[in-house]
Scaffold this motif. Structure first.
Motif, PDB file in Angstrom:
ATOM      1  N   ALA A 139       0.823  -1.213   0.000  1.00 57.93           N
ATOM      2  CA  ALA A 139       0.000   0.000   0.000  1.00 57.93           C
ATOM      3  C   ALA A 139       0.856   1.262   0.000  1.00 57.93           C
ATOM      4  N   HIS A 140       2.009   1.194   0.641  1.00 54.19           N
ATOM      5  CA  HIS A 140       2.888   2.366   0.714  1.00 54.19           C
ATOM      6  C   HIS A 140       3.343   2.788  -0.681  1.00 54.19           C
ATOM      7  N   THR A 141       3.803   1.820  -1.473  1.00 58.93           N
ATOM      8  CA  THR A 141       4.251   2.135  -2.834  1.00 58.93           C
ATOM      9  C   THR A 141       3.078   2.567  -3.702  1.00 58.93           C
ATOM     10  N   ILE A 142       1.934   1.878  -3.547  1.00 59.24           N
ATOM     11  CA  ILE A 142       0.756   2.185  -4.363  1.00 59.24           C
ATOM     12  C   ILE A 142       0.271   3.604  -4.093  1.00 59.24           C
ATOM     13  N   PHE A 143       0.287   4.031  -2.838  1.00 61.40           N
ATOM     14  CA  PHE A 143      -0.144   5.381  -2.484  1.00 61.40           C
ATOM     15  C   PHE A 143       0.596   6.422  -3.326  1.00 61.40           C
ATOM     16  N   TYR A 144       1.909   6.315  -3.338  1.00 60.71           N
ATOM     17  CA  TYR A 144       2.695   7.324  -4.047  1.00 60.71           C
ATOM     18  C   TYR A 144       2.653   7.113  -5.557  1.00 60.71           C
ATOM     19  N   ASP A 145       2.439   5.893  -5.993  1.00 63.03           N
ATOM     20  CA  ASP A 145       2.273   5.647  -7.425  1.00 63.03           C
ATOM     21  C   ASP A 145       1.042   6.381  -7.947  1.00 63.03           C
ATOM     22  N   LYS A 146      -0.062   6.314  -7.208  1.00 59.16           N
ATOM     23  CA  LYS A 146      -1.278   7.019  -7.618  1.00 59.16           C
ATOM     24  C   LYS A 146      -1.042   8.533  -7.663  1.00 59.16           C
ATOM     25  N   LEU A 147      -0.330   9.037  -6.693  1.00 59.47           N
ATOM     26  CA  LEU A 147      -0.051  10.474  -6.641  1.00 59.47           C
ATOM     27  C   LEU A 147       0.835  10.897  -7.817  1.00 59.47           C
ATOM     28  N   GLU A 148       1.859  10.115  -8.107  1.00 59.42           N
ATOM     29  CA  GLU A 148       2.758  10.437  -9.220  1.00 59.42           C
ATOM     30  C   GLU A 148       2.031  10.330 -10.567  1.00 59.42           C
ATOM     31  N   LYS A 149       1.164   9.344 -10.716  1.00 58.46           N
ATOM     32  CA  LYS A 149       0.410   9.218 -11.965  1.00 58.46           C
ATOM     33  C   LYS A 149      -0.522  10.408 -12.164  1.00 58.46           C
ATOM     34  N   ALA A 150      -1.105  10.897 -11.091  1.00 54.13           N
ATOM     35  CA  ALA A 150      -1.965  12.075 -11.191  1.00 54.13           C
ATOM     36  C   ALA A 150      -1.151  13.287 -11.645  1.00 54.13           C
ATOM     37  N   ASN A 151       0.046  13.434 -11.115  1.00 47.15           N
ATOM     38  CA  ASN A 151       0.896  14.554 -11.513  1.00 47.15           C
ATOM     39  C   ASN A 151       1.290  14.452 -12.982  1.00 47.15           C
ATOM     40  N   PHE A 152       1.631  13.253 -13.422  1.00 51.32           N
ATOM     41  CA  PHE A 152       1.972  13.041 -14.832  1.00 51.32           C
ATOM     42  C   PHE A 152       0.779  13.378 -15.725  1.00 51.32           C
ATOM     43  N   PHE A 153      -0.403  12.953 -15.331  1.00 49.61           N
ATOM     44  CA  PHE A 153      -1.608  13.214 -16.114  1.00 49.61           C
ATOM     45  C   PHE A 153      -1.828  14.713 -16.267  1.00 49.61           C
ATOM     46  N   MET A 154      -1.711  15.458 -15.184  1.00 54.79           N
ATOM     47  CA  MET A 154      -1.916  16.907 -15.250  1.00 54.79           C
ATOM     48  C   MET A 154      -0.876  17.575 -16.135  1.00 54.79           C
ATOM     49  N   GLU A 155       0.369  17.136 -16.015  1.00 57.06           N
ATOM     50  CA  GLU A 155       1.438  17.674 -16.858  1.00 57.06           C
ATOM     51  C   GLU A 155       1.108  17.454 -18.332  1.00 57.06           C
ATOM     52  N   SER A 156       0.646  16.249 -18.669  1.00 52.34           N
ATOM     53  CA  SER A 156       0.337  15.920 -20.064  1.00 52.34           C
ATOM     54  C   SER A 156      -0.881  16.683 -20.566  1.00 52.34           C
ATOM     55  N   ILE A 157      -1.879  16.851 -19.715  1.00 45.57           N
ATOM     56  CA  ILE A 157      -3.080  17.598 -20.101  1.00 45.57           C
ATOM     57  C   ILE A 157      -2.713  19.038 -20.465  1.00 45.57           C
ATOM     58  N   ILE A 158      -1.851  19.652 -19.669  1.00 39.27           N
ATOM     59  CA  ILE A 158      -1.401  21.014 -19.962  1.00 39.27           C
ATOM     60  C   ILE A 158      -0.578  21.044 -21.244  1.00 39.27           C
ATOM     61  N   LYS A 159       0.303  20.066 -21.401  1.00 38.81           N
ATOM     62  CA  LYS A 159       1.190  20.029 -22.566  1.00 38.81           C
ATOM     63  C   LYS A 159       0.402  19.957 -23.871  1.00 38.81           C
ATOM     64  N   TYR A 160      -0.696  19.190 -23.864  1.00 36.28           N
ATOM     65  CA  TYR A 160      -1.472  19.003 -25.096  1.00 36.28           C
ATOM     66  C   TYR A 160      -2.830  19.708 -25.030  1.00 36.28           C
ATOM     67  N   ALA A 161      -2.903  20.748 -24.231  1.00 35.64           N
ATOM     68  CA  ALA A 161      -4.169  21.464 -24.067  1.00 35.64           C
ATOM     69  C   ALA A 161      -4.620  22.141 -25.362  1.00 35.64           C
TER      70      ALA A 161
END
Length: 477
Positions: free
Chosen positions: A123-145
């Motif tokens: 669960a410890h690794t999964i917690f931060y994996d979800k957070l990092e994936k959310a950050n990547f998603f936002m970065e990509s959304i802005i990049k291709y906005a």
């Protein structure tokens, strides 16, 4: 106008001034169906198969008993791990479970822990994996906005803003950044055992965020304002994860008794301190992804990466694969096993597998005779046609050698020891035939020191060929 029997002639008219294009379209006709019925009535063997399949299902009817019972005995000439298996339940984090099983093996060995008494927190690794994936998603959304919603890349992002998939490189990046903790310090919760509801909430939240970010870019907001929006949005993701998993510990206490009943206590460690103290000697960044993907499209002795694979922003570890022939890949695996160390790997576990008996074997099911068909595709063709891709990560825990050549492999899975009251493999372990290994194993994590110097240099310095995000190797489709 119709052509004889089944073929319909269709004319497609081009724009004025261009040559008219004529193509044939084959229509399924009544005559075709009559021929099919007549052909099946003559297929007497399939009438017997029909009764078996209707009553028992395809795999139960096609399974060869000699393969399922006699051929696959759980005995191995090299056996490096027999620890109790983990159970990921209804969560798709096999890559995380297998990676932590690899690290757990080192801790158990180094600290002389009793069999089956220790686990690292998934669960410890999964917690931060979800957070990092959310950050990547936002970065990509802005990049291709600036691209429309019908753009394939934007559609890919919005179709699944985040999910459970992963690979060895993202695992290394997460552990190097956030460390690890014992399972008791951050145990499973209902959402970590079954992530479907959590994923639905996170995907909905991130799509809301995507809409707001795209509107902000369209209105001309500057980067600093966009960053502030993202921080607020990530704060919401963090809050959702805390509600689902609990807040991850800042410090942990590690207490245990070794096999000699000696008590040990190490108190107040941060997750990174725990990782560096008890797993620093493993030097996890030295383990690299070696793959076998044959075919003209993927020349051997090249390095590959994947576009938009949800990598950690600012991370030191990036998705990178070294493609080699299968004989060479197996040589690396054997070297690591002979040195007494298991091997993380990814394969297509959906193929030719009996999960209850724990058997992975090309000869397990005789579906060719059952249906009177012929399977002809090789590994490269199966990948090209989407028939087989990496679907699951596990750990190679042993091998049986005859004349120094592998016959079958011992596989540590992460599906527990039973499911629905029925056993899962041999106390959670599976047996893979060597032919199955050749056809369905795609990636292994190998200590770089086992690679020859030219391949080490190629991995480090070679220019990576970039696969598109829809490539079947993408761990985050």
């Amino acid at each position: 106008m119709k052509a004889p029997d089944e073929v319909v002639l269709s004319r497609t008219t081009q724009r004025p001034g261009r040559e008219q294009r004529v193509r044939w379209i084959m229509e399924l006709t009544k005559q075709d169906l009559e021929r099919m019925r007549a052909s099946y009535r003559e297929a007497k063997a399939q009438h017997i198969a029909e009764n078996a399949v209707k009553n028992n299902g395809i795999h139960a009817s096609a399974e060869r008993e000699s393969v399922a019972v006699t051929k696959n005995q759980p005995v191995f000439s090299i056996d490096v791990d027999s620890e109790a298996v983990a159970n990921q339940r209804q969560a798709g984090f096999c890559w995380d479970y297998s990676g932590l099983n690899f690290l757990r093996w080192h801790i158990e060995k180094n600290l002389d822990l009793p069999h089956g008494t220790f686990q690292l927190s998934q669960a410890h690794t999964i917690f931060y994996d979800k957070l990092e994936k959310a950050n990547f998603f936002m970065e990509s959304i802005i990049k291709y906005a600036g691209d429309g919603l019908d753009d394939r890349r934007v559609d890919f992002l919005l179709a699944q803003p985040q999910q459970d998939g992963g690979d060895f490189d993202p695992f290394v990046a997460l552990v190097e950044k956030y460390g690890v903790v014992p399972y008791d310090a951050y145990p499973d919760t209902a959402p970590s055992k079954n992530t479907a509801e959590l994923n639905a909430v996170l995907d909905r939240l991130l799509r809301e965020d995507a809409l707001a970010l795209r509107d902000a870019v369209a209105s001309g907001k500057e980067q600093r304002a966009l960053d502030d929006m993202r921080k607020d949005m990530l704060n919401e993701v963090y809050r959702v994860m805390c509600v689902a998993f609990g807040e991850p510990p800042e410090r942990v206490d590690f207490e245990y008794r070794d096999s000699k009943k000696q008590y040990h206590a190490d108190l107040g460690l941060t997750p990174l301190e725990f990782y560096k103290k008890y797993l620093g000697a493993v030097n996890l960044p030295d383990y690299v992804g070696v793959i076998n993907l044959p075919g003209e499209r993927f020349p051997y002795n090249n390095v590959y990466t994947i576009d938009m694979a949800h990598e950690m922003q600012g991370g030191a570890r990036h998705l990178r694969y070294l493609n080699v022939e299968m004989a060479q890949l197996k040589g690396f695996v054997l070297d690591q096993l002979k040195a007494g160390e298991p091997v993380w790997f990814a394969s297509d576990v959906t193929q030719d597998a009996d999960f209850q008996k724990g058997i992975l074997d090309l000869d397990l099911y005789d579906t060719e005779q059952l249906f009177d068909v012929k399977w002809t595709m090789d590994k490269a063709q199966r990948f090209d046609m989407g028939q087989s891709i990496p679907t699951h990560a596990m750990m190679i825990a042993g091998v049986d050698l005859v004349d120094d050549k592998p016959v079958r492999w011992k596989i540590e899975n992460s599906w527990g020891t039973e499911n629905g009251g029925k056993p899962t493999g041999h106390k959670g372990y599976f047996i893979a035939s060597d032919a199955w290994f050749d056809n369905y194993v795609y990636e292994v994590a190998i200590d770089r020191k086992r690679l020859p110097e030219d391949l080490q240099k190629l991995y480090d310095e070679g220019e990576a060929k970039v696969w598109p995000y829809w490539n079947g190797f993408n761990p985050l489709p």
